[in-house]
Motif scaffolding. Structure first.
Motif, short mmCIF file in Angstrom:
data_model
loop_
_atom_site.label_atom_id
_atom_site.label_comp_id
_atom_site.label_asym_id
_atom_site.label_seq_id
_atom_site.Cartn_x
_atom_site.Cartn_y
_atom_site.Cartn_z
N UNK A 422 0.83 -1.20 0.00
CA UNK A 422 0.00 0.00 0.00
C UNK A 422 0.87 1.25 0.00
N UNK A 423 1.87 1.27 0.87
CA UNK A 423 2.74 2.45 0.96
C UNK A 423 3.50 2.65 -0.35
N UNK A 424 4.04 1.56 -0.91
CA UNK A 424 4.78 1.67 -2.18
C UNK A 424 3.87 2.22 -3.28
N UNK A 425 2.67 1.72 -3.36
CA UNK A 425 1.73 2.18 -4.38
C UNK A 425 1.40 3.66 -4.20
N UNK A 426 1.10 4.06 -2.97
CA UNK A 426 0.73 5.45 -2.70
C UNK A 426 1.88 6.41 -2.97
N UNK A 427 3.08 6.03 -2.55
CA UNK A 427 4.24 6.90 -2.78
C UNK A 427 4.60 6.96 -4.27
N UNK A 428 4.39 5.85 -4.98
CA UNK A 428 4.64 5.85 -6.43
C UNK A 428 3.70 6.81 -7.14
N UNK A 429 2.41 6.78 -6.76
CA UNK A 429 1.43 7.69 -7.36
C UNK A 429 1.80 9.14 -7.07
N UNK A 430 2.20 9.41 -5.83
CA UNK A 430 2.59 10.77 -5.45
C UNK A 430 3.78 11.26 -6.27
N UNK A 431 4.84 10.44 -6.36
CA UNK A 431 6.03 10.85 -7.12
C UNK A 431 5.72 10.97 -8.61
N UNK A 432 4.85 10.11 -9.12
CA UNK A 432 4.47 10.19 -10.54
C UNK A 432 3.77 11.52 -10.82
N UNK A 434 4.07 14.34 -9.10
CA UNK A 434 5.04 15.43 -8.98
C UNK A 434 5.92 15.52 -10.24
N UNK A 435 6.41 14.37 -10.68
CA UNK A 435 7.28 14.36 -11.87
C UNK A 435 6.50 14.77 -13.12
N UNK A 436 5.25 14.36 -13.21
CA UNK A 436 4.43 14.72 -14.38
C UNK A 436 4.16 16.22 -14.40
N UNK A 437 3.89 16.79 -13.23
CA UNK A 437 3.64 18.24 -13.16
C UNK A 437 4.86 19.05 -13.58
N UNK A 438 6.03 18.48 -13.36
CA UNK A 438 7.26 19.18 -13.75
C UNK A 438 7.57 19.01 -15.23
N UNK A 439 6.86 18.09 -15.88
CA UNK A 439 7.12 17.79 -17.29
C UNK A 439 6.06 18.46 -18.15
N UNK A 440 6.37 19.63 -18.63
CA UNK A 440 5.45 20.39 -19.46
C UNK A 440 6.23 21.07 -20.59
N UNK A 441 5.53 21.54 -21.64
CA UNK A 441 6.22 22.21 -22.75
C UNK A 441 7.03 23.43 -22.34
N UNK A 442 6.78 23.95 -21.13
CA UNK A 442 7.56 25.10 -20.66
C UNK A 442 8.87 24.68 -19.99
N UNK A 443 9.05 23.36 -19.83
CA UNK A 443 10.27 22.85 -19.20
C UNK A 443 11.26 22.45 -20.30
N UNK A 444 12.41 23.15 -20.38
CA UNK A 444 13.39 22.86 -21.45
C UNK A 444 13.88 21.41 -21.44
N UNK A 445 14.05 20.83 -20.24
CA UNK A 445 14.55 19.45 -20.16
C UNK A 445 13.53 18.47 -20.73
N UNK A 446 12.25 18.74 -20.49
CA UNK A 446 11.20 17.89 -21.05
C UNK A 446 11.21 17.96 -22.57
#
Length: 519
Positions: A422-432, A434-446
Protein backbone atom coordinates in the motif's frame (compact mmCIF):
# COMPACT_ATOMS: atom_id res chain seq x y z
CA UNK A 1 7.36 -30.47 24.59
CA UNK A 2 9.40 -32.08 27.30
CA UNK A 3 7.21 -35.10 27.77
CA UNK A 4 8.79 -36.91 24.85
CA UNK A 5 12.20 -36.56 26.52
CA UNK A 6 10.85 -38.18 29.69
CA UNK A 7 8.91 -41.00 28.05
CA UNK A 8 11.27 -42.06 25.27
CA UNK A 9 15.06 -42.43 25.14
CA UNK A 10 16.92 -40.41 22.50
CA UNK A 11 17.67 -41.93 19.13
CA UNK A 12 21.22 -42.81 18.12
CA UNK A 13 23.38 -43.59 15.11
CA UNK A 14 21.81 -43.88 11.67
CA UNK A 15 18.30 -43.76 13.15
CA UNK A 16 19.05 -40.36 14.71
CA UNK A 17 20.52 -39.00 11.46
CA UNK A 18 17.60 -40.25 9.35
CA UNK A 19 15.00 -39.06 11.85
CA UNK A 20 16.58 -35.59 12.04
CA UNK A 21 16.63 -35.41 8.24
CA UNK A 22 12.97 -36.37 7.85
CA UNK A 23 11.84 -33.98 10.59
CA UNK A 24 14.04 -31.19 9.22
CA UNK A 25 12.63 -31.65 5.71
CA UNK A 26 9.16 -30.72 6.96
CA UNK A 27 10.44 -27.52 8.53
CA UNK A 28 12.47 -26.75 5.42
CA UNK A 29 9.44 -27.34 3.18
CA UNK A 30 7.31 -24.95 5.23
CA UNK A 31 9.85 -22.12 5.21
CA UNK A 32 10.66 -22.75 1.55
CA UNK A 33 7.00 -22.35 0.64
CA UNK A 34 6.75 -18.97 2.35
CA UNK A 35 9.62 -17.57 0.24
CA UNK A 36 9.52 -19.56 -3.00
CA UNK A 37 6.42 -17.72 -4.27
CA UNK A 38 7.94 -14.24 -3.84
CA UNK A 39 9.68 -14.13 -7.22
CA UNK A 40 6.79 -15.88 -8.99
CA UNK A 41 4.14 -13.27 -8.12
CA UNK A 42 4.46 -11.29 -11.40
CA UNK A 43 4.23 -14.52 -13.42
CA UNK A 44 1.28 -15.86 -11.42
CA UNK A 45 -0.50 -12.49 -11.75
CA UNK A 46 0.05 -12.42 -15.50
CA UNK A 47 -1.03 -16.02 -16.09
CA UNK A 48 -4.19 -15.64 -14.01
CA UNK A 49 -5.02 -12.24 -15.48
CA UNK A 50 -4.86 -10.23 -12.24
CA UNK A 51 -2.82 -7.25 -11.06
CA UNK A 52 0.47 -7.56 -9.21
CA UNK A 53 -1.19 -6.24 -6.04
CA UNK A 54 -3.80 -9.00 -6.22
CA UNK A 55 -1.01 -11.50 -6.85
CA UNK A 56 0.58 -10.67 -3.49
CA UNK A 57 -2.55 -12.08 -1.82
CA UNK A 58 -0.97 -15.47 -2.55
CA UNK A 59 1.58 -14.58 0.13
CA UNK A 60 -0.59 -12.65 2.58
CA UNK A 61 -3.44 -15.19 2.86
CA UNK A 62 -0.92 -17.95 3.56
CA UNK A 63 0.64 -15.90 6.37
CA UNK A 64 -2.75 -14.96 7.84
CA UNK A 65 -4.07 -18.54 7.82
CA UNK A 66 -0.78 -19.80 9.22
CA UNK A 67 -0.84 -17.31 12.08
CA UNK A 68 -4.42 -18.22 13.04
CA UNK A 69 -3.70 -21.95 13.17
CA UNK A 70 -0.53 -21.66 15.28
CA UNK A 71 -2.37 -21.09 18.63
CA UNK A 72 -4.24 -24.36 18.06
CA UNK A 73 -1.03 -26.41 18.00
CA UNK A 74 -0.98 -27.09 21.74
CA UNK A 75 -4.62 -28.25 21.82
CA UNK A 76 -4.22 -30.39 18.69
CA UNK A 77 -1.08 -31.99 20.10
CA UNK A 78 -2.90 -33.15 23.22
CA UNK A 79 -5.92 -34.36 21.25
CA UNK A 80 -4.02 -36.20 18.49
CA UNK A 81 -0.47 -36.74 19.76
CA UNK A 82 2.71 -35.16 18.39
CA UNK A 83 3.48 -37.71 15.69
CA UNK A 84 -0.08 -38.09 14.39
CA UNK A 85 -0.50 -34.31 14.25
CA UNK A 86 2.87 -33.84 12.54
CA UNK A 87 2.37 -36.53 9.88
CA UNK A 88 -1.26 -35.51 9.32
CA UNK A 89 -0.24 -31.86 8.85
CA UNK A 90 2.43 -32.86 6.32
CA UNK A 91 -0.01 -34.94 4.27
CA UNK A 92 -2.62 -32.18 4.29
CA UNK A 93 0.11 -29.72 3.27
CA UNK A 94 0.94 -31.99 0.32
CA UNK A 95 -2.72 -32.09 -0.75
CA UNK A 96 -3.02 -28.29 -0.41
CA UNK A 97 0.16 -27.85 -2.46
CA UNK A 98 -1.32 -29.97 -5.26
CA UNK A 99 -4.51 -27.91 -5.17
CA UNK A 100 -2.41 -24.71 -5.46
CA UNK A 101 -0.62 -26.09 -8.49
CA UNK A 102 -3.79 -27.04 -10.39
CA UNK A 103 -5.70 -23.85 -9.49
CA UNK A 104 -7.07 -22.27 -12.73
CA UNK A 105 -8.15 -18.97 -11.17
CA UNK A 106 -6.97 -16.65 -8.41
CA UNK A 107 -9.93 -17.33 -6.03
CA UNK A 108 -9.27 -21.09 -6.19
CA UNK A 109 -5.53 -20.53 -5.71
CA UNK A 110 -6.18 -18.30 -2.69
CA UNK A 111 -8.54 -20.89 -1.18
CA UNK A 112 -5.86 -23.54 -1.57
CA UNK A 113 -3.25 -21.21 -0.04
CA UNK A 114 -5.52 -20.60 2.97
CA UNK A 115 -5.75 -24.36 3.48
CA UNK A 116 -1.99 -24.71 2.99
CA UNK A 117 -1.24 -21.98 5.54
CA UNK A 118 -3.71 -23.40 8.06
CA UNK A 119 -2.31 -26.94 8.00
CA UNK A 120 1.27 -25.59 8.07
CA UNK A 121 0.70 -24.01 11.49
CA UNK A 122 1.79 -27.02 13.59
CA UNK A 123 4.73 -28.04 11.37
CA UNK A 124 7.47 -25.78 12.76
CA UNK A 125 6.56 -26.16 16.48
CA UNK A 126 6.13 -29.93 16.11
CA UNK A 127 9.31 -30.40 14.11
CA UNK A 128 11.24 -28.68 16.90
CA UNK A 129 9.56 -30.80 19.56
CA UNK A 130 10.28 -34.06 17.69
CA UNK A 131 13.86 -33.04 17.04
CA UNK A 132 14.41 -32.28 20.73
CA UNK A 133 12.93 -35.66 21.65
CA UNK A 134 15.37 -37.39 19.27
CA UNK A 135 18.60 -35.94 20.66
CA UNK A 136 20.12 -36.34 24.14
CA UNK A 137 19.44 -33.39 26.44
CA UNK A 138 23.18 -32.67 26.59
CA UNK A 139 23.19 -32.10 22.80
CA UNK A 140 19.95 -30.14 22.49
CA UNK A 141 21.83 -26.95 21.60
CA UNK A 142 23.58 -28.77 18.73
CA UNK A 143 20.25 -30.21 17.56
CA UNK A 144 18.64 -26.77 17.52
CA UNK A 145 21.61 -25.25 15.69
CA UNK A 146 21.27 -27.92 13.01
CA UNK A 147 17.54 -27.27 12.78
CA UNK A 148 18.16 -23.52 12.53
CA UNK A 149 20.54 -24.08 9.63
CA UNK A 150 17.96 -26.27 7.86
CA UNK A 151 15.21 -23.69 8.30
CA UNK A 152 17.34 -20.65 7.45
CA UNK A 153 18.39 -22.17 4.12
CA UNK A 154 14.82 -21.41 2.96
CA UNK A 155 15.67 -17.79 2.07
CA UNK A 156 18.67 -19.04 0.07
CA UNK A 157 17.01 -21.83 -1.86
CA UNK A 158 13.46 -20.42 -2.05
CA UNK A 159 13.85 -17.36 -4.32
CA UNK A 160 16.47 -18.96 -6.56
CA UNK A 161 14.59 -22.25 -6.91
CA UNK A 162 11.27 -20.44 -7.37
CA UNK A 163 12.73 -18.24 -10.10
CA UNK A 164 14.34 -21.16 -11.92
CA UNK A 165 11.21 -23.33 -11.76
CA UNK A 166 8.97 -20.46 -12.88
CA UNK A 167 11.20 -19.58 -15.86
CA UNK A 168 12.01 -23.16 -16.88
CA UNK A 169 8.62 -24.84 -16.35
CA UNK A 170 5.61 -23.03 -14.88
CA UNK A 171 4.67 -21.42 -11.58
CA UNK A 172 2.57 -24.48 -10.67
CA UNK A 173 5.76 -26.44 -10.05
CA UNK A 174 6.76 -24.21 -7.13
CA UNK A 175 3.89 -25.97 -5.34
CA UNK A 176 4.26 -29.41 -6.91
CA UNK A 177 7.81 -29.81 -5.58
CA UNK A 178 6.33 -30.02 -2.07
CA UNK A 179 4.69 -33.33 -2.96
CA UNK A 180 7.76 -35.64 -3.09
CA UNK A 181 9.46 -33.79 -0.21
CA UNK A 182 6.35 -34.00 1.95
CA UNK A 183 5.70 -37.67 1.21
CA UNK A 184 9.33 -38.56 1.97
CA UNK A 185 9.22 -36.62 5.25
CA UNK A 186 5.84 -38.03 6.33
CA UNK A 187 6.85 -41.61 5.49
CA UNK A 188 10.16 -41.37 7.30
CA UNK A 189 8.69 -39.73 10.40
CA UNK A 190 5.87 -42.29 10.64
CA UNK A 191 8.30 -45.20 10.25
CA UNK A 192 10.71 -43.91 12.90
CA UNK A 193 8.47 -42.09 15.37
CA UNK A 194 5.05 -43.77 15.38
CA UNK A 195 5.96 -45.75 18.52
CA UNK A 196 7.18 -42.56 20.24
CA UNK A 197 3.92 -40.61 20.07
CA UNK A 198 2.78 -38.57 23.06
CA UNK A 199 -0.29 -39.51 25.07
CA UNK A 200 -3.66 -38.22 23.90
CA UNK A 201 -6.32 -36.69 26.09
CA UNK A 202 -9.54 -34.77 25.58
CA UNK A 203 -9.36 -31.14 26.61
CA UNK A 204 -11.82 -28.32 25.84
CA UNK A 205 -11.13 -25.91 22.99
CA UNK A 206 -12.08 -22.25 23.00
CA UNK A 207 -14.34 -22.33 19.92
CA UNK A 208 -15.73 -18.82 20.47
CA UNK A 209 -12.24 -17.35 20.86
CA UNK A 210 -11.04 -19.18 17.75
CA UNK A 211 -13.98 -17.92 15.67
CA UNK A 212 -13.45 -14.34 16.88
CA UNK A 213 -9.73 -14.67 16.03
CA UNK A 214 -10.55 -15.82 12.50
CA UNK A 215 -13.12 -13.02 12.04
CA UNK A 216 -10.91 -10.09 12.99
CA UNK A 217 -7.72 -11.40 11.37
CA UNK A 218 -9.52 -12.21 8.10
CA UNK A 219 -11.41 -8.89 8.07
CA UNK A 220 -8.25 -6.88 8.66
CA UNK A 221 -6.27 -8.81 6.04
CA UNK A 222 -8.97 -8.48 3.35
CA UNK A 223 -9.39 -4.78 4.16
CA UNK A 224 -5.68 -4.14 3.64
CA UNK A 225 -5.51 -6.24 0.48
CA UNK A 226 -8.64 -4.75 -1.15
CA UNK A 227 -8.32 -1.19 0.16
CA UNK A 228 -6.47 0.25 -2.81
CA UNK A 229 -8.76 -1.34 -5.40
CA UNK A 230 -11.90 -0.10 -3.62
CA UNK A 231 -10.52 3.40 -2.84
CA UNK A 232 -10.33 2.73 0.88
CA UNK A 233 -12.97 4.33 3.12
CA UNK A 234 -15.00 5.73 0.25
CA UNK A 235 -16.08 2.10 -0.17
CA UNK A 236 -18.86 0.60 1.96
CA UNK A 237 -17.11 -2.78 1.80
CA UNK A 238 -13.92 -1.39 3.36
CA UNK A 239 -15.90 0.42 6.08
CA UNK A 240 -17.78 -2.79 6.96
CA UNK A 241 -14.50 -4.77 7.03
CA UNK A 242 -12.86 -2.15 9.26
CA UNK A 243 -15.78 -2.15 11.71
CA UNK A 244 -15.88 -5.96 11.72
CA UNK A 245 -12.14 -6.15 12.41
CA UNK A 246 -12.32 -3.56 15.23
CA UNK A 247 -15.39 -5.08 16.91
CA UNK A 248 -14.05 -8.60 16.43
CA UNK A 249 -10.71 -7.67 18.02
CA UNK A 250 -12.41 -5.97 20.98
CA UNK A 251 -14.69 -8.97 21.60
CA UNK A 252 -11.75 -11.33 21.16
CA UNK A 253 -9.70 -9.51 23.81
CA UNK A 254 -12.63 -9.44 26.27
CA UNK A 255 -13.46 -13.11 25.71
CA UNK A 256 -9.88 -14.34 25.95
CA UNK A 257 -9.28 -12.46 29.20
CA UNK A 258 -12.37 -14.02 30.82
CA UNK A 259 -12.50 -17.56 29.37
CA UNK A 260 -11.13 -20.43 31.47
CA UNK A 261 -9.38 -22.11 28.52
CA UNK A 262 -8.46 -19.29 26.11
CA UNK A 263 -7.04 -20.18 22.72
CA UNK A 264 -4.58 -17.29 23.26
CA UNK A 265 -3.34 -16.40 26.76
CA UNK A 266 -3.35 -12.60 26.57
CA UNK A 267 -2.33 -12.29 30.24
CA UNK A 268 1.23 -12.98 29.04
CA UNK A 269 1.40 -9.36 27.91
CA UNK A 270 1.44 -8.29 31.59
CA UNK A 271 5.10 -9.39 31.65
CA UNK A 272 7.50 -6.66 30.50
CA UNK A 273 9.83 -9.09 28.78
CA UNK A 274 7.05 -10.74 26.84
CA UNK A 275 5.45 -7.43 25.86
CA UNK A 276 8.65 -5.71 24.72
CA UNK A 277 10.10 -8.76 23.02
CA UNK A 278 6.93 -9.83 21.22
CA UNK A 279 6.00 -6.36 19.91
CA UNK A 280 9.55 -5.68 18.69
CA UNK A 281 10.00 -9.08 16.99
CA UNK A 282 6.55 -8.84 15.36
CA UNK A 283 7.05 -5.32 13.99
CA UNK A 284 10.58 -6.08 12.80
CA UNK A 285 9.47 -9.30 11.09
CA UNK A 286 6.59 -7.47 9.41
CA UNK A 287 9.07 -4.97 7.94
CA UNK A 288 11.52 -7.71 6.99
CA UNK A 289 8.95 -9.90 5.24
CA UNK A 290 7.10 -7.01 3.57
CA UNK A 291 10.25 -5.59 1.99
CA UNK A 292 11.41 -9.10 1.07
CA UNK A 293 8.30 -9.43 -1.10
CA UNK A 294 8.64 -5.98 -2.70
CA UNK A 295 12.25 -6.34 -3.81
CA UNK A 296 11.88 -9.13 -6.42
CA UNK A 297 8.57 -7.64 -7.55
CA UNK A 298 10.29 -4.31 -8.33
CA UNK A 299 13.22 -6.05 -10.03
CA UNK A 300 10.92 -7.95 -12.40
CA UNK A 301 8.37 -5.23 -13.12
CA UNK A 302 10.72 -2.26 -13.54
CA UNK A 303 14.24 -3.58 -14.14
CA UNK A 304 13.26 -6.36 -16.52
CA UNK A 305 14.80 -9.19 -14.46
CA UNK A 306 13.71 -12.74 -15.14
CA UNK A 307 12.23 -14.56 -12.16
CA UNK A 308 15.36 -16.69 -11.78
CA UNK A 309 17.63 -13.60 -11.81
CA UNK A 310 15.49 -11.86 -9.19
CA UNK A 311 15.67 -15.02 -7.10
CA UNK A 312 19.44 -15.27 -7.37
CA UNK A 313 19.80 -11.58 -6.46
CA UNK A 314 17.81 -12.06 -3.23
CA UNK A 315 19.19 -15.51 -2.37
CA UNK A 316 22.38 -14.26 -0.59
CA UNK A 317 20.14 -13.17 2.28
CA UNK A 318 20.54 -16.54 3.97
CA UNK A 319 24.30 -17.00 3.64
CA UNK A 320 25.43 -15.15 6.77
CA UNK A 321 22.26 -16.28 8.55
CA UNK A 322 23.26 -19.93 8.09
CA UNK A 323 26.89 -19.28 9.05
CA UNK A 324 25.83 -17.27 12.09
CA UNK A 325 23.24 -19.70 13.48
CA UNK A 326 25.67 -22.10 15.23
CA UNK A 327 27.90 -19.19 16.30
CA UNK A 328 24.92 -17.46 17.90
CA UNK A 329 24.12 -20.68 19.78
CA UNK A 330 27.51 -20.42 21.52
CA UNK A 331 27.59 -16.64 22.09
CA UNK A 332 24.04 -16.08 23.33
CA UNK A 333 24.23 -17.97 26.68
CA UNK A 334 27.20 -15.80 27.72
CA UNK A 335 25.81 -12.46 26.48
CA UNK A 336 23.06 -9.94 27.19
CA UNK A 337 20.34 -10.75 24.67
CA UNK A 338 19.19 -7.11 24.70
CA UNK A 339 22.55 -5.92 23.36
CA UNK A 340 22.53 -8.54 20.58
CA UNK A 341 18.94 -7.65 19.67
CA UNK A 342 19.85 -3.96 19.52
CA UNK A 343 22.74 -4.75 17.18
CA UNK A 344 20.31 -6.71 14.97
CA UNK A 345 17.93 -3.76 14.65
CA UNK A 346 20.79 -1.36 13.93
CA UNK A 347 22.05 -3.79 11.29
CA UNK A 348 18.61 -3.97 9.67
CA UNK A 349 18.37 -0.16 9.73
CA UNK A 350 21.75 0.16 7.98
CA UNK A 351 20.70 -2.32 5.27
CA UNK A 352 17.40 -0.52 4.61
CA UNK A 353 19.16 2.85 4.58
CA UNK A 354 21.58 1.51 1.96
CA UNK A 355 18.63 0.40 -0.16
CA UNK A 356 16.99 3.83 0.07
CA UNK A 357 19.64 5.05 -2.43
CA UNK A 358 18.71 2.59 -5.21
CA UNK A 359 18.30 4.06 -8.72
CA UNK A 360 16.67 2.86 -11.93
CA UNK A 361 19.80 1.68 -13.78
CA UNK A 362 21.45 0.19 -10.70
CA UNK A 363 24.03 -2.54 -11.12
CA UNK A 364 23.02 -5.98 -9.83
CA UNK A 365 26.00 -5.99 -7.47
CA UNK A 366 24.61 -3.00 -5.58
CA UNK A 367 21.33 -4.88 -5.11
CA UNK A 368 23.06 -8.02 -3.88
CA UNK A 369 25.42 -6.28 -1.39
CA UNK A 370 22.80 -5.07 1.14
CA UNK A 371 20.92 -8.36 0.68
CA UNK A 372 24.08 -10.27 1.57
CA UNK A 373 24.75 -8.02 4.58
CA UNK A 374 21.17 -8.47 5.78
CA UNK A 375 22.05 -12.02 6.73
CA UNK A 376 24.17 -10.67 9.61
CA UNK A 377 21.31 -9.01 11.54
CA UNK A 378 19.14 -12.01 10.65
CA UNK A 379 21.58 -14.23 12.55
CA UNK A 380 21.35 -11.82 15.52
CA UNK A 381 17.59 -11.41 15.40
CA UNK A 382 15.36 -14.37 16.25
CA UNK A 383 17.18 -16.22 19.03
CA UNK A 384 18.04 -13.22 21.32
CA UNK A 385 14.55 -11.75 21.10
CA UNK A 386 12.97 -15.12 21.82
CA UNK A 387 15.24 -15.54 24.84
CA UNK A 388 13.91 -12.17 26.06
CA UNK A 389 10.30 -13.23 25.39
CA UNK A 390 10.56 -16.53 27.27
CA UNK A 391 12.85 -15.38 30.08
CA UNK A 392 11.18 -15.54 33.47
CA UNK A 393 8.21 -17.56 32.21
CA UNK A 394 7.31 -20.56 34.37
CA UNK A 395 7.85 -23.85 32.49
CA UNK A 396 4.11 -24.41 32.19
CA UNK A 397 3.70 -21.13 30.30
CA UNK A 398 6.68 -21.45 27.95
CA UNK A 399 4.71 -23.28 25.20
CA UNK A 400 1.89 -20.70 25.36
CA UNK A 401 4.38 -17.81 25.29
CA UNK A 402 6.28 -19.31 22.36
CA UNK A 403 3.02 -19.95 20.50
CA UNK A 404 1.62 -16.45 21.05
CA UNK A 405 4.87 -14.74 20.01
CA UNK A 406 5.02 -16.94 16.89
CA UNK A 407 1.41 -16.02 16.10
CA UNK A 408 2.23 -12.31 16.44
CA UNK A 409 5.30 -12.67 14.23
CA UNK A 410 3.48 -14.56 11.46
CA UNK A 411 0.45 -12.26 11.64
CA UNK A 412 2.62 -9.17 11.27
CA UNK A 413 4.43 -10.87 8.38
CA UNK A 414 1.17 -10.96 6.40
CA UNK A 415 0.08 -7.49 7.55
CA UNK A 416 3.55 -6.09 6.79
CA UNK A 417 3.36 -7.38 3.21
CA UNK A 418 0.00 -5.68 2.66
CA UNK A 419 1.07 -2.39 4.26
CA UNK A 420 4.37 -2.32 2.35
CA UNK A 421 2.47 -2.74 -0.93
CA UNK A 422 0.00 0.00 0.00
CA UNK A 423 2.74 2.45 0.96
CA UNK A 424 4.78 1.67 -2.18
CA UNK A 425 1.73 2.18 -4.38
CA UNK A 426 0.73 5.45 -2.70
CA UNK A 427 4.24 6.90 -2.78
CA UNK A 428 4.64 5.85 -6.43
CA UNK A 429 1.43 7.69 -7.36
CA UNK A 430 2.59 10.77 -5.45
CA UNK A 431 6.03 10.85 -7.12
CA UNK A 432 4.47 10.19 -10.54
CA UNK A 433 2.18 13.18 -10.07
CA UNK A 434 5.04 15.43 -8.98
CA UNK A 435 7.28 14.36 -11.87
CA UNK A 436 4.43 14.72 -14.38
CA UNK A 437 3.64 18.24 -13.16
CA UNK A 438 7.26 19.18 -13.75
CA UNK A 439 7.12 17.79 -17.29
CA UNK A 440 5.45 20.39 -19.46
CA UNK A 441 6.22 22.21 -22.75
CA UNK A 442 7.56 25.10 -20.66
CA UNK A 443 10.27 22.85 -19.20
CA UNK A 444 13.39 22.86 -21.45
CA UNK A 445 14.55 19.45 -20.16
CA UNK A 446 11.20 17.89 -21.05
CA UNK A 447 11.32 19.34 -24.57
CA UNK A 448 14.90 18.15 -24.97
CA UNK A 449 13.91 14.60 -24.02
CA UNK A 450 10.94 14.55 -26.42
CA UNK A 451 13.16 15.90 -29.20
CA UNK A 452 15.64 13.10 -28.51
CA UNK A 453 12.85 10.54 -28.94
CA UNK A 454 11.93 12.19 -32.27
CA UNK A 455 15.45 12.33 -33.66
CA UNK A 456 17.06 9.17 -32.25
CA UNK A 457 14.13 6.76 -32.11
CA UNK A 458 12.02 8.30 -34.90
CA UNK A 459 8.92 8.29 -32.72
CA UNK A 460 5.84 10.41 -33.31
CA UNK A 461 4.52 12.79 -30.70
CA UNK A 462 2.05 10.32 -29.19
CA UNK A 463 4.60 7.51 -28.99
CA UNK A 464 7.18 9.91 -27.50
CA UNK A 465 4.78 10.98 -24.75
CA UNK A 466 3.91 7.32 -24.01
CA UNK A 467 7.59 6.38 -23.76
CA UNK A 468 8.26 9.38 -21.53
CA UNK A 469 5.39 8.34 -19.24
CA UNK A 470 6.95 4.87 -18.93
CA UNK A 471 10.24 6.47 -17.89
CA UNK A 472 8.41 8.65 -15.36
CA UNK A 473 6.53 5.64 -13.95
CA UNK A 474 9.77 3.68 -13.59
CA UNK A 475 11.40 6.59 -11.77
CA UNK A 476 8.34 7.15 -9.56
CA UNK A 477 8.25 3.47 -8.58
CA UNK A 478 11.94 3.64 -7.71
CA UNK A 479 11.44 6.73 -5.56
CA UNK A 480 8.42 5.13 -3.88
CA UNK A 481 10.40 2.01 -3.06
CA UNK A 482 13.23 4.12 -1.66
CA UNK A 483 10.68 5.80 0.62
CA UNK A 484 9.57 2.37 1.88
CA UNK A 485 13.17 1.39 2.65
CA UNK A 486 13.93 4.72 4.34
CA UNK A 487 10.79 4.42 6.49
CA UNK A 488 11.73 0.83 7.35
CA UNK A 489 15.16 2.00 8.56
CA UNK A 490 13.54 4.62 10.80
CA UNK A 491 11.05 2.14 12.32
CA UNK A 492 13.88 -0.32 13.09
CA UNK A 493 15.61 2.41 15.11
CA UNK A 494 12.39 3.58 16.79
CA UNK A 495 11.51 0.11 18.16
CA UNK A 496 14.91 -0.40 19.84
CA UNK A 497 13.66 1.08 23.18
CA UNK A 498 11.12 -1.76 23.34
CA UNK A 499 14.02 -4.14 23.95
CA UNK A 500 15.26 -2.04 26.85
CA UNK A 501 11.98 -1.95 28.77
CA UNK A 502 12.69 -5.62 29.42
CA UNK A 503 14.75 -7.12 32.21
CA UNK A 504 18.06 -8.80 31.49
CA UNK A 505 17.24 -12.45 30.71
CA UNK A 506 18.42 -14.94 33.29
CA UNK A 507 20.78 -17.68 32.17
CA UNK A 508 18.43 -20.65 32.42
CA UNK A 509 16.86 -23.44 30.51
CA UNK A 510 14.72 -20.87 28.77
CA UNK A 511 17.61 -20.41 26.40
CA UNK A 512 17.04 -23.83 24.87
CA UNK A 513 13.31 -23.24 24.61
CA UNK A 514 13.99 -19.83 23.07
CA UNK A 515 16.26 -21.31 20.47
CA UNK A 516 13.57 -23.84 19.65
CA UNK A 517 10.99 -21.14 19.12
CA UNK A 518 13.35 -18.70 17.46
CA UNK A 519 12.92 -19.92 13.97
Amino acid sequence: MTTSHQEHPPLSGATLALGSLCVGLAGFMTVLDSSIANVAIPTISGNLGVSGDEGTWVITVFAAANSVSIPLTGWLTQRLGQVRLFVGSILLFVIASWLCGVAPTLPILLTARVLQGAVAGPLIPMSQALLLSSWPKSKSALALSLFSMIVVTGPIVGPALGGWVTDSYSWSWIFYINIPVGLLSAGGVWALYRHRDTARKKIPVDIVGLLLLIVWVASLQVMLDKGKDLDWFSSTTIIVLAITAAVGLALFIIWELTDKNPVVDLTLFKERNFLGGTVSIAVAYGIFFGTLVLLPQWMQEYLGYRAVDAGLATAPLGIFAVIGAPIMGKILPRSDARIIGTCAFIGFAIVYYMRSFFYTDINEGFIILPTLLQGIPMALFFAPLTVIILSGQPPAKVPAAAGLSTFARMFFGGIGTSIANVIWNNRTILHHEILTNQSSPTNPMFNQQIDAYHSLLHLGQGASYALFDQVVQKQAAMMGLNDVFYGSALVMIVIIPLIWITKKPRKSAAGSDAAAAAH
